[in-house]
Scaffold this motif. Structure first.
Motif, PDB file in Angstrom:
ATOM      1  N   ARG A 195      97.249 -17.609  -4.012  1.00 52.79           N
ATOM      2  CA  ARG A 195      97.094 -16.161  -3.844  1.00 52.79           C
ATOM      3  C   ARG A 195      95.889 -15.913  -2.932  1.00 52.79           C
ATOM      4  N   GLN A 196      95.989 -16.453  -1.728  1.00 56.67           N
ATOM      5  CA  GLN A 196      94.972 -16.228  -0.719  1.00 56.67           C
ATOM      6  C   GLN A 196      95.628 -16.331   0.655  1.00 56.67           C
ATOM      7  N   SER A 197      94.868 -15.944   1.669  1.00 54.79           N
ATOM      8  CA  SER A 197      95.433 -15.849   3.003  1.00 54.79           C
ATOM      9  C   SER A 197      95.853 -17.212   3.528  1.00 54.79           C
ATOM     10  N   GLY A 198      97.045 -17.251   4.154  1.00 56.94           N
ATOM     11  CA  GLY A 198      97.547 -18.461   4.770  1.00 56.94           C
ATOM     12  C   GLY A 198      97.319 -18.462   6.272  1.00 56.94           C
ATOM     13  N   VAL A 199      98.146 -19.225   6.987  1.00 57.70           N
ATOM     14  CA  VAL A 199      97.978 -19.413   8.427  1.00 57.70           C
ATOM     15  C   VAL A 199      99.108 -18.700   9.166  1.00 57.70           C
ATOM     16  N   LEU A 200      98.738 -17.809  10.071  1.00 57.27           N
ATOM     17  CA  LEU A 200      99.701 -17.041  10.861  1.00 57.27           C
ATOM     18  C   LEU A 200      98.999 -16.602  12.133  1.00 57.27           C
ATOM     19  N   LEU A 201      99.392 -17.188  13.283  1.00 50.41           N
ATOM     20  CA  LEU A 201      98.735 -16.840  14.537  1.00 50.41           C
ATOM     21  C   LEU A 201      99.681 -17.073  15.712  1.00 50.41           C
ATOM     22  N   ALA A 202      99.347 -16.453  16.831  1.00 48.78           N
ATOM     23  CA  ALA A 202     100.106 -16.643  18.064  1.00 48.78           C
ATOM     24  C   ALA A 202      99.362 -17.620  18.951  1.00 48.78           C
ATOM     25  N   VAL A 203     100.093 -18.590  19.490  1.00 45.69           N
ATOM     26  CA  VAL A 203      99.535 -19.551  20.442  1.00 45.69           C
ATOM     27  C   VAL A 203     100.465 -19.562  21.655  1.00 45.69           C
ATOM     28  N   GLY A 204     100.056 -18.906  22.724  1.00 50.95           N
ATOM     29  CA  GLY A 204     100.933 -18.784  23.879  1.00 50.95           C
ATOM     30  C   GLY A 204     102.197 -18.038  23.499  1.00 50.95           C
ATOM     31  N   ASP A 205     103.348 -18.656  23.766  1.00 53.77           N
ATOM     32  CA  ASP A 205     104.624 -18.021  23.422  1.00 53.77           C
ATOM     33  C   ASP A 205     105.205 -18.574  22.131  1.00 53.77           C
ATOM     34  N   THR A 206     104.348 -19.115  21.263  1.00 54.39           N
ATOM     35  CA  THR A 206     104.797 -19.687  19.992  1.00 54.39           C
ATOM     36  C   THR A 206     104.085 -19.011  18.830  1.00 54.39           C
ATOM     37  N   LEU A 207     104.840 -18.697  17.784  1.00 60.81           N
ATOM     38  CA  LEU A 207     104.284 -18.194  16.531  1.00 60.81           C
ATOM     39  C   LEU A 207     104.007 -19.405  15.648  1.00 60.81           C
ATOM     40  N   VAL A 208     102.759 -19.617  15.265  1.00 64.53           N
ATOM     41  CA  VAL A 208     102.368 -20.778  14.468  1.00 64.53           C
ATOM     42  C   VAL A 208     102.067 -20.321  13.043  1.00 64.53           C
ATOM     43  N   VAL A 209     102.743 -20.922  12.064  1.00 67.18           N
ATOM     44  CA  VAL A 209     102.581 -20.536  10.662  1.00 67.18           C
ATOM     45  C   VAL A 209     102.324 -21.779   9.826  1.00 67.18           C
ATOM     46  N   GLY A 210     101.660 -21.562   8.691  1.00 67.85           N
ATOM     47  CA  GLY A 210     101.458 -22.629   7.727  1.00 67.85           C
ATOM     48  C   GLY A 210     102.506 -22.547   6.635  1.00 67.85           C
ATOM     49  N   LEU A 211     103.323 -23.578   6.502  1.00 72.49           N
ATOM     50  CA  LEU A 211     104.368 -23.634   5.481  1.00 72.49           C
ATOM     51  C   LEU A 211     104.175 -24.924   4.694  1.00 72.49           C
ATOM     52  N   SER A 212     103.808 -24.787   3.414  1.00 75.33           N
ATOM     53  CA  SER A 212     103.413 -25.938   2.604  1.00 75.33           C
ATOM     54  C   SER A 212     102.279 -26.634   3.346  1.00 75.33           C
ATOM     55  N   GLY A 213     102.350 -27.937   3.525  1.00 76.08           N
ATOM     56  CA  GLY A 213     101.279 -28.658   4.198  1.00 76.08           C
ATOM     57  C   GLY A 213     101.520 -28.845   5.674  1.00 76.08           C
ATOM     58  N   ARG A 214     102.378 -28.022   6.277  1.00 82.22           N
ATOM     59  CA  ARG A 214     102.745 -28.194   7.674  1.00 82.22           C
ATOM     60  C   ARG A 214     102.372 -26.984   8.515  1.00 82.22           C
ATOM     61  N   LEU A 215     101.959 -27.244   9.743  1.00 79.04           N
ATOM     62  CA  LEU A 215     101.954 -26.207  10.758  1.00 79.04           C
ATOM     63  C   LEU A 215     103.318 -26.219  11.418  1.00 79.04           C
ATOM     64  N   VAL A 216     103.924 -25.050  11.539  1.00 76.56           N
ATOM     65  CA  VAL A 216     105.274 -24.932  12.080  1.00 76.56           C
ATOM     66  C   VAL A 216     105.240 -23.962  13.253  1.00 76.56           C
ATOM     67  N   GLY A 217     105.819 -24.374  14.378  1.00 73.16           N
ATOM     68  CA  GLY A 217     105.910 -23.517  15.546  1.00 73.16           C
ATOM     69  C   GLY A 217     107.269 -22.844  15.600  1.00 73.16           C
ATOM     70  N   LEU A 218     107.276 -21.505  15.652  1.00 75.82           N
ATOM     71  CA  LEU A 218     108.511 -20.726  15.677  1.00 75.82           C
ATOM     72  C   LEU A 218     108.643 -19.989  17.003  1.00 75.82           C
ATOM     73  N   ASN A 219     109.880 -19.772  17.407  1.00 74.49           N
ATOM     74  CA  ASN A 219     110.155 -18.891  18.534  1.00 74.49           C
ATOM     75  C   ASN A 219     109.955 -17.451  18.055  1.00 74.49           C
ATOM     76  N   PRO A 220     109.008 -16.700  18.618  1.00 71.39           N
ATOM     77  CA  PRO A 220     108.752 -15.338  18.111  1.00 71.39           C
ATOM     78  C   PRO A 220     109.883 -14.362  18.375  1.00 71.39           C
TER      79      PRO A 220
END
Length: 392
Positions: A195-220
């Motif tokens: 119950r605390q803030s996770g990872v969610l940021l934009a890096v260039g043309d990729t949306l980068v999120v923290g899911l479990s123990g992984r950084l995941v790059g998504l197409n925005p």
């Protein structure tokens, strides 16, 4: 530290039950992971006396402002240019001029918040405890949209869209002007999430999120997965020990994004290739910060550590603040700034962790990682004090 149970488990005690739409949640209220047992059993260690403050780096308080209490809200303070945007737990959102501390706008949403605050300077977004995503423009509410799960990470506002990372590990994108949902990306959730803030940021043309123990790059544009990079793997014999959520804040320099996995590790990922550069074991609960040479973090026991960004080797460690509950750090010029639960801001040398100065607020505790805007260091306390400091 509090946890949310997103699927049934054998009973854990003591517990309080919170049921929300589509998620039956169990909160371990006030549970703190440290070197001791999760359920306590030994008294809290007493921090060492700090001694007299001998300022090496001159800093003065230049303004103060107030907002409602932020206790219990996983607050992200948003800074862009000279504007600092913050929110209170009871739903007041305010944009301040960091040069003077004066309100640019202030609005009350009329209900408590579970996450805030995200902004791109034009649009601002928060999430209410009733699972409503609320968008504003210049302090005027534009729209509200219901979410399907609890949310503890501040929305990301970028590219005329608002992105939301929910506790069930779904990610969704909304049109910032209209609130129309553009896409959603879901995956199986873990039994426990923080119950605390996770990872969610934009890096260039990729949306980068923290899911479990992984950084995941998504197409925005559509939410499709471009790459996944593991920073930690679940270990242990129960769901608490196996918790590997990534926590904010992160350190980004170009394509390099470094993040912390809760009580497990710190590591860096090359987001252009979607590959892990390195990971190191680390036992902290708050995010990290840094530059192209070093990244900095605070451990659960109050130690402050520096790692070399190139390979993850340790540069230095400081125990001066041991047993003080510390925020994530902020690298600011020659200093690393961390707040503690006594309301102090500690300025440490980025080169060796030595003390440079110590700043005082209202003693209710620093509520979130400090930020910098318009050459002003800004910190928010749990009681809602907002403090601006500037070098002499």
């Amino acid at each position: 530290m509090r946890f949310v149970l997103t699927s049934p488990l054998a009973p854990l005690s003591p517990l309080s039950i919170l049921r929300v739409k589509r998620v039956a949640s169990v909160l371990l209220a006030g549970a703190v992971l440290s070197g001791c047992s999760l359920w306590g059993g030994s008294s809290k260690p007493v921090p060492a006396d700090l001694g007299p403050n001998v300022p090496v780096l001159g800093v003065r308080q230049v303004w103060t402002a107030r907002i409602g209490s932020v206790a219990g809200l996983p607050l992200d303070i948003h800074a862009a240019g000279h504007v600092v945007t913050v929110a209170s737990a009871d739903g007041v959102v305010v944009a301040l001029d960091a040069r003077s501390g004066a309100d640019l706008w202030r609005t009350s949403l009329g209900e408590p918040l579970s996450a805030g605050v995200g902004s791109d300077g034009k649009w601002t977004a928060v999430v209410s405890r009733s699972n409503m995503l609320v968008a504003m423009e210049a302090g005027r509410e534009l729209w509200r949209k219901p979410l399907q799960a609890q949310t503890f990470t501040a929305p990301l506002v970028a590219g005329n869209r608002i992105f939301v990372l929910s506790a069930d590990r779904s990610v969704a994108a909304y049109d910032a002007a209209t609130g129309r949902r553009l896409w959603t990306q879901s995956r199986p959730g873990e039994p426990l999430v923080l119950r605390q803030s996770g990872v969610l940021l934009a890096v260039g043309d990729t949306l980068v999120v923290g899911l479990s123990g992984r950084l995941v790059g998504l197409n925005p544009d559509n939410g499709s997965v471009r790459w996944e990079a593991p920073l930690a793997s679940a270990r242990g014999t129960n769901d608490v020990e196996r918790l590997v959520d990534l926590v904010g804040r992160v350190s980004r320099v170009g394509d390099s994004v470094c993040a912390r996995s809760f009580q497990a590790s710190v590591g860096c990922v090359n987001t252009a290739r979607g590959t892990v550069a390195w990971t190191q074991l680390a036992a902290g609960t708050e995010g990290i910060h840094g530059n192209g040479e070093l990244i900095f973090g605070t451990e659960s026991n109050g130690a402050v550590l520096a790692w070399r960004r190139a390979d993850g080797t340790r540069a230095w460690a400081s125990d001066r603040l041991k047993f003080r509950k510390l925020t994530a750090p902020l690298l600011l010029g020659r200093s690393v700034v961390v707040g503690d639960d006594a309301g102090l801001l500690h300025l440490l040398s980025r080169d060796d962790g030595g003390p440079l100065n110590r700043l005082t607020t209202d003693a209710s505790g620093i509520a979130a990682a400090p930020v910098v805007a318009a050459d002003t260091l800004v910190a928010v306390t749990r009681n809602g004090g907002i403090y601006g400091f500037r070098p002499d």
